[in-house]
Design an enzyme around this catalytic site. Structure first.
Site, PDB file in Angstrom:
ATOM      1  N   HIS A  54       0.875  -1.170   0.000  1.00 37.42           N
ATOM      2  CA  HIS A  54       0.000   0.000   0.000  1.00 37.42           C
ATOM      3  C   HIS A  54       0.908   1.215   0.000  1.00 37.42           C
ATOM      4  O   HIS A  54       2.133   1.079   0.020  1.00 37.42           O
ATOM      5  CB  HIS A  54      -0.873  -0.027   1.253  1.00 37.42           C
ATOM      6  CG  HIS A  54      -2.113  -0.857   1.114  1.00 37.42           C
ATOM      7  ND1 HIS A  54      -3.068  -0.926   2.085  1.00 37.42           N
ATOM      8  CD2 HIS A  54      -2.536  -1.655   0.109  1.00 37.42           C
ATOM      9  CE1 HIS A  54      -4.062  -1.702   1.686  1.00 37.42           C
ATOM     10  NE2 HIS A  54      -3.753  -2.172   0.488  1.00 37.42           N
ATOM     11  N   GLU A  56       1.493   3.396   2.431  1.00 45.40           N
ATOM     12  CA  GLU A  56       2.241   3.473   3.696  1.00 45.40           C
ATOM     13  C   GLU A  56       3.287   2.364   3.811  1.00 45.40           C
ATOM     14  O   GLU A  56       4.428   2.611   4.226  1.00 45.40           O
ATOM     15  CB  GLU A  56       1.261   3.395   4.881  1.00 45.40           C
ATOM     16  CG  GLU A  56       0.159   4.439   4.850  1.00 45.40           C
ATOM     17  CD  GLU A  56      -1.092   4.011   4.053  1.00 45.40           C
ATOM     18  OE1 GLU A  56      -0.967   3.296   3.012  1.00 45.40           O
ATOM     19  OE2 GLU A  56      -2.198   4.385   4.482  1.00 45.40           O
ATOM     20  N   SER A  81      -6.773   7.879   4.575  1.00 47.17           N
ATOM     21  CA  SER A  81      -6.855   7.288   5.901  1.00 47.17           C
ATOM     22  C   SER A  81      -6.350   5.842   5.849  1.00 47.17           C
ATOM     23  O   SER A  81      -6.782   5.068   4.982  1.00 47.17           O
ATOM     24  CB  SER A  81      -8.327   7.320   6.350  1.00 47.17           C
ATOM     25  OG  SER A  81      -8.479   6.845   7.665  1.00 47.17           O
ATOM     26  N   CYS A  83      -5.491   1.926   6.143  1.00 46.32           N
ATOM     27  CA  CYS A  83      -6.226   0.680   6.393  1.00 46.32           C
ATOM     28  C   CYS A  83      -5.682   0.005   7.656  1.00 46.32           C
ATOM     29  O   CYS A  83      -4.701   0.465   8.246  1.00 46.32           O
ATOM     30  CB  CYS A  83      -6.066  -0.253   5.196  1.00 46.32           C
ATOM     31  SG  CYS A  83      -4.458  -1.101   5.168  1.00 46.32           S
ATOM     32  N   CYS A  86      -1.879  -0.950   7.407  1.00 46.34           N
ATOM     33  CA  CYS A  86      -0.963   0.196   7.473  1.00 46.34           C
ATOM     34  C   CYS A  86      -1.047   0.883   8.838  1.00 46.34           C
ATOM     35  O   CYS A  86      -0.047   1.396   9.347  1.00 46.34           O
ATOM     36  CB  CYS A  86      -1.284   1.169   6.345  1.00 46.34           C
ATOM     37  SG  CYS A  86      -0.952   0.437   4.722  1.00 46.34           S
TER      38      CYS A  86
HETATM   39 CA   LIG Z   1      -3.584   1.922  -0.169  1.00 43.73          CA
HETATM   40 ZN   LIG Z   2      -3.025   0.153   3.838  1.00 37.43          ZN
END
Ligand SMILES: [Ca+2]
Ligand SMILES: [Zn+2]
Ligand SMILES: [Ca+2]
Ligand SMILES: [Zn+2]
Lengths: 151, 151
Positions: A54, A56, A81, A83, A86
């Site tokens: 992802h 992050e 924001s 998940c 992350c």
């Molecule tokens: Ca993502």
């Molecule tokens: Zn994530």
């Protein structure tokens, strides 16, 4: 927290790079307590068929191996924001602050971060929202996959 | 939950593979609701200088891109109680059950998993404990780095 913050601008640049590669347009940038960029990256689900890269986690991976102390006082900037995965990664490495671009598209682990004493700020960036709105319109199934089917 | 469970045996094989590569000896295996292995892997901090390829995240990455439905009813077998990042990854993908090899070395997000309705079972494997005890004796700083300095 303004959209002119260098860390946020880097995260947004990463999100746009992801969009230009046909990927999920979410970017992130990890900045240390002195303002130095430790790592930056964007969602690679489509580009690398990755289930864990992802925005992050890409930023953390691109920061490379660091001693735990290097993350002290750091800020994770992310255009959306974070998940659960992350969010957990930020908690694992004891990031001190998470700055999100928006949470209209998706509300992640903000409360969990705050319960762990991590400050959460929201830039409320229209630009970040539009990047995601366009992607989800064009690729709803890819987005659904990226968030494990959502809440 | 016995140590003869195929999913657990695969996770332990991965941990031993990691040990033989000089890595942090933690392995994982993601099995679907029908018992089919979706992916397996082990911690790659040392082998790939990776900050995010833990046992569990490696198994998810090696499972590749899957629709959210593929994870329904799945079990994540991991030789050690999952850290916050891997706990979050199991929650993101709605894994139904997490089977850990042990939690003497380190207690991860077991309570958080259970709060999210995910079943947690512990094999209490001496073999898994010994793999970690040996690694931590020989490489305490690598382990400290892998868990972000610990609690
Ligand atoms: Ca993502
Ligand atoms: Zn994530
Ligand atoms: Ca690990
Ligand atoms: Zn982990």
């Amino acid at each position: 927290m303004s959209a002119n913050d260098p860390g946020f601008k880097a995260a947004l640049e990463e999100a746009k790079a992801g969009a230009s590669e046909g990927g999920i347009p979410i970017g992130a940038c990890l900045v240390d307590k002195d303002g130095k960029i430790l790592g930056r990256g964007h969602n690679m689900r489509i580009q690398k068929s990755s289930a864990i890269l992802h925005g992050e986690t890409s930023a953390l991976e691109n920061a490379g191996r660091l001693p735990a102390s290097a993350y002290a006082g750091s800020t994770m900037y992310t255009t959306l924001s974070p998940c659960d995965m992350c969010t957990g990664a930020c908690i694992l490495y004891k990031v001190s602050r998470v700055v999100i671009g928006e949470n209209k598209t998706f509300v992640g682990g903000e409360e969990h971060l705050q319960r762990k004493g991590i400050e959460v700020l929201n830039v409320e960036s229209k630009e970040c929202e539009e990047l995601m709105a366009r992607f989800i319109r064009e690729h709803p199934e890819d987005w659904d996959e990226d968030i494990g089917g959502g809440k």
